[in-house]
Write an enzyme that holds these catalytic residues in place. Structure first.
Site, PDB file in Angstrom:
ATOM      1  N   GLY A 125      38.957  46.092  36.632  1.00 53.65           N
ATOM      2  CA  GLY A 125      38.633  46.188  35.206  1.00 53.65           C
ATOM      3  C   GLY A 125      37.416  47.046  34.922  1.00 53.65           C
TER       4      GLY A 125
ATOM      5  N   ARG B 281      44.454  48.365  39.522  1.00 54.01           N
ATOM      6  CA  ARG B 281      44.292  47.049  40.144  1.00 54.01           C
ATOM      7  C   ARG B 281      45.048  46.895  41.467  1.00 54.01           C
ATOM      8  NH1 ARG B 281      41.489  43.566  37.002  1.00 54.01           N
ATOM      9  NH2 ARG B 281      41.316  44.089  34.800  1.00 54.01           N
TER      10      ARG B 281
ATOM     11  N   ASP C  67      36.808  41.119  45.141  1.00 56.52           N
ATOM     12  CA  ASP C  67      38.010  41.404  45.935  1.00 56.52           C
ATOM     13  C   ASP C  67      38.034  42.854  46.414  1.00 56.52           C
ATOM     14  OD1 ASP C  67      39.046  38.884  45.857  1.00 56.52           O
ATOM     15  OD2 ASP C  67      40.366  39.256  44.138  1.00 56.52           O
TER      16      ASP C  67
ATOM     17  N   LYS D  14      30.510  45.893  40.920  1.00 55.37           N
ATOM     18  CA  LYS D  14      30.911  46.077  39.530  1.00 55.37           C
ATOM     19  C   LYS D  14      31.615  44.865  39.010  1.00 55.37           C
ATOM     20  CE  LYS D  14      34.666  46.293  38.513  1.00 55.37           C
ATOM     21  NZ  LYS D  14      36.120  46.315  38.449  1.00 55.37           N
ATOM     22  N   THR D  15      31.318  44.381  37.857  1.00 63.95           N
ATOM     23  CA  THR D  15      32.138  43.489  37.046  1.00 63.95           C
ATOM     24  C   THR D  15      31.326  42.910  35.898  1.00 63.95           C
ATOM     25  OG1 THR D  15      33.306  41.387  36.881  1.00 63.95           O
ATOM     26  CG2 THR D  15      31.795  41.566  38.701  1.00 63.95           C
TER      27      THR D  15
ATOM     28  N   ASP E 241      32.027  40.284  34.540  1.00 60.62           N
ATOM     29  CA  ASP E 241      32.088  38.827  34.656  1.00 60.62           C
ATOM     30  C   ASP E 241      30.827  38.236  35.285  1.00 60.62           C
ATOM     31  OD1 ASP E 241      34.641  39.390  33.819  1.00 60.62           O
ATOM     32  OD2 ASP E 241      35.537  39.158  35.799  1.00 60.62           O
TER      33      ASP E 241
ATOM     34  N   ARG F  86      33.888  45.917  27.419  1.00 61.05           N
ATOM     35  CA  ARG F  86      34.081  46.419  28.783  1.00 61.05           C
ATOM     36  C   ARG F  86      33.801  47.910  28.923  1.00 61.05           C
ATOM     37  NH1 ARG F  86      39.568  44.733  31.479  1.00 61.05           N
ATOM     38  NH2 ARG F  86      40.172  46.617  30.359  1.00 61.05           N
TER      39      ARG F  86
END
Lengths: 549, 549
Positions: free
Chosen positions: B78, B142, B173, B199-200, B202, B424
């Site tokens: 993402g 992904r 992941d 990266k994220t 979240d 995002r």
């Protein structure tokens, strides 16, 4: 109260003003004015506030002594960024004219006046709210102030607080009522002036005299920030069509402005849909055709902007809703006996053929919502329809049919968004902070000049603030007669998107290219401290309309 | 491409860097490292990349000559604000080390490597994307890069382009797989180094070595801007409860950070719900009780923040979904014969008593969605559940019951929101622009030092940039063994909200007051040009966690 770093930094921003609002002001009166139409009826209804001259302010008047003058202020209707700055401007100019003047805010809209709920707005209160969004300093409300009993109830508290002038900050309806109130108080020699201020994010309170309503700039910029962010995501992931509905009530000004700022692939304009007598299926076909063409070019993604008011502008939907309202009000008892799962079929059988076909073509959620979630009067609630979902679902349905016919080979996945509450109370942009503060200062000067039935007005707003022109416009000048609840009434004419105006023409000129290319623009968040061309620019609408003026 | 004024202004921003990333760099190797747990298994799986030393950079190394080195880069998963700046930092440092080095971007994620789709990233390309949001420079995807066939397919193109190192920018992941790839290429002496970058949005890729993942700062600030705007509206109109769901996958970091920035009346934390074994009804009761208490104090309005992953953390919901998945996969043929209108009753009769009761208590939309919109494997799609609507509806239901019992006299009207795609791909905040650029520079230095199986790392990020410390962390150091699709696998451990950590403790300490007062904070839009404490501050999470370190 805990405050964010930006909130604190922003409190000390000093709004910019043109020379005509700084120091002593000369009042220049123009020629007598006329209503935009229905002149005789309006003159008859407003004998004391009709035909007043336009007023402009010029720098260099002599500073004379003003007596202390207590003023009341009301925020009416939906929130719009900058309301607090109108009040701050009003306050600062009042105190400049006479430090003994006092300002009272009526609480939660017109109800505060009628029910005598108010708070005094001292320097301490005002300073807490400079350059902030929201209407929480005194709250707002939607009660219509249009009955003599209300005017009389208000008069009691105005007399008690020795208030000589009332400033009503609101949209077209609230300002219409402000003028009725001005006329009423003049007719009974109450000695109360009433001044209006043009507020609404919807941007539909504008005309030859009022270039824009406050809040439109900030709200459109917040929505454009979000649309830009979504478009960047859309162009990175390359797998979704985003259907984005935007607040703005009937008029499509917000949607049009956001399109001009962000260059989406599709932008629906309600006024165009109505002018061309489009059916819902025409709109869906238009979207589906663009999806197919982009898909053929390898792009199974895109963005669609949808104005909140679209449904009301689809003539066929209007007819369906009318028949539904009539049928359901006449057959409410019978309808209530129908099992939930059988309601849709029941309604379908009862409608006239054309409406039945349209009803049957609607996605199940929308069909159900139309008959289930009615308002206290039993009417269908158009505003609750998730148009963004409706269009996404119907486009998917059409593309599935086309895929079977071999006309569409792509993928079509959708995400939907609705932006409204995200922008109504944002921190005002520099433009709105300045514009609102100037409106407040102008309102104060109009009061000192003894005026009533005027709206504070700032012109030349597409130019730098130093070029702005301040003054007042008689509210009757913006009025015409319209049918409301079965009766002809004087109202300030609402401005829909002008099909001959520059903003719409700019969209029409560019949208074919936007549809097939992916030329998104990313406006980013509103900036307060950077270079002037980044922080202070007015909307595209204002800049383009300058060419119309 | 047309660019907004801010976009243009922002392109010339020069990210800040600590001294250790400027000029020649000294590589300091620490002691050998160990995995966070399951040391032996992980050492056995990663014989060539296990036990490597921590690396830190210090200023003042000697500038030696580096041979030209071609590098490949992949964006995985993402979008997160700042990805383009990682690539810009990587590029600038590569060119500094040797102007003949070349950078290649693989397109649309790992697929680009496997399918040999790439573009060369020249100065002209890089300059077009400095300090911008989105991953559109090369796209993302992904696809999981975890099979030897994929590694071999990738090797072909890496050899063809003479690429000596691959930088993989992704979440936990993707970085786990980056390490597997590093180990694989080392095992066959391919001569290809692999470096990861955290990266994220979240925020769940963090640990003792990695303080934060990039994008979290910007995304949380965009959502907080919107929450603040809605809270100002909420506090002005005083008539709605806003239920706001926030992206962030399983972990509640985003929701917690937004709560610390905005002080909502209620903030649900999934990890707390799970730790206390709460039922859905417990969460609804908690909300409803707060609504009642605020209502008794005259406030029929408020805000609720809800993490995207909540449903998965409700043990009872987990059990229901498990049984639904099992039942539907075993009885798919029979289920397909059931009429739509009878499906809910059918399912209810088939479930075990506890799950049947829970299923029956869900609002009709959610109940239908659970059995209708299943994924290609037939599984219930938890992420599609509109938790914000579910909680709003169930709270309304409970309050209606309480009203009948005389326990609630107020009004309760709700509005729901979901923010995710809005943040995002936002323009990276100064923090993310700086952090990402430094990560890219660090990755380049690790490559020049011949390292593989490392993640670029910047520490001390709660302090000003001049105090930041750059280096690299062996990826095996962050791993443990976890069950995935029935097998034990080595994975970088995901960080959920720590019930003993400072951020959660800060929430717990303040939330009782937030619930009953209306002490909203309004962060406003991200600023790029103003005072440093307004523009450059890191998240509350980072600042509070500093105390934990």
């Amino acid at each position: 109260m805990a405050k964010s770093a930006l909130h604190l930094a922003r409190m000390s921003y000093q709004p910019k003003m043109p020379a005509s609002l700084q120091g002593a002001v000369k009042i220049i009166e123009g020629k007598a004015t006329e209503a935009v139409s229905d002149k005789e009826e309006i003159a008859a209804i407003f004998p004391r506030t009709y035909g007043l001259p336009l007023i402009s302010f010029a720098p260099g008047g002599e500073r004379t002594e003003y007596p202390p003058t207590n003023v009341g202020v009301i925020l009416s209707g939906g929130q719009a960024p900058g309301g607090h700055n109108v009040i701050a401007g009003l306050f600062d100019e009042m105190k400049l004219l006479n430090p003994d003047s006092r300002l009272f805010g009526f609480l939660m809209g017109p109800d505060g006046l009628i029910e005598h709920k108010y708070r005094e707005l001292t320097a301490e209160v005002i300073d807490e709210y400079r350059n902030t969004g929201g209407f929480d300093m005194i709250g707002s409300g939607r009660t219509k102030l249009d009955k003599p009993e209300q005017f009389e109830a208000g008069l009691e508290i105005l007399r008690e607080l020795d208030i000589k002038a009332l400033v009503i900050i609101g949209g077209d309806d609230s300002n219409t009522n402000a003028c009725i109130l001005a006329e009423y108080y003049a007719s009974i020699d109450a000695g109360i002036q009433v001044i209006g201020c043009p507020k609404t994010i919807d941007g539909d309170l504008k005309n030859k005299q009022i270039e824009t309503s406050f809040g439109f700039d900030t709200a459109a910029k917040v929505y454009s920030e979000l649309i830009g962010n979504i478009q960047r995501d859309c162009n990175s992931a390359r797998k979704y069509w985003h259907f984005i509905k935007l607040m703005g009530r009937s008029a499509s000004h917000i949607t049009l402005e956001c399109a001009l700022q962000t260059h989406p692939n599709i932008c629906i304009v309600s006024e165009e849909v109505e002018a061309n007598n489009y059916y819902l299926d025409d709109v869906v076909t238009y979207i589906a055709e663009t999806v197919v063409r982009r898909s053929e070019a390898g792009m199974n993604f895109g963005t669609v902007l949808i104005p909140e008011g679209l449904i009301e502008f689809l003539p066929a939907m209007k007819r369906l809703i009318k028949e539904l309202n009539e049928f359901l009000s006449q057959n409410d008892a019978e309808f209530k006996l129908i099992k939930r799962s059988a309601q849709r079929q029941y309604i379908k059988n009862k409608l006239s053929p054309e409406n039945s076909r349209l009803y049957d073509s609607l996605p199940v959620d929308v069909a159900r919502q139309l008959i289930a979630d009615r308002d206290p009067h039993g009417n269908v609630q158009v505003s609750l329809i998730a148009t963004e979902k409706l269009l996404a679902d119907m486009t998917a349905q059409k593309l599935a049919e086309w895929a079977e016919e071999g006309r569409f080979q792509g993928r079509f996945s959708t995400l939907t968004h609705f932006f409204g509450y995200e922008g109504r109370c944002a921190m005002p942009s520099n433009f709105d902070a300045n514009y609102c503060y100037c409106l407040g200062r102008a309102a104060s000067i109009l009061i000192a000049a003894g005026k009533t039935g005027y709206m504070a007005a700032i012109k030349n707003t597409a130019d730098p603030v130093s070029e702005w022109e301040a003054g007042g416009v008689p509210m009757t000048m913006m009025m015409n007669m319209e049918r409301r609840s079965g009766k002809m009434k004087p109202v300030i004419r609402k401005a829909l998107v002008d099909m001959d105006g520059e903003p719409y023409r700019a969209l029409r000129e560019m949208r074919r290219e936007w549809a097939l290319s992916t030329e998104y623009v990313y406006p980013g968040p509103i900036q307060f401290f950077g270079p002037e061309h980044v922080c202070d620019s007015p909307t595209m609408t204002l800049r383009l309309e300058k060419n119309d003026r």
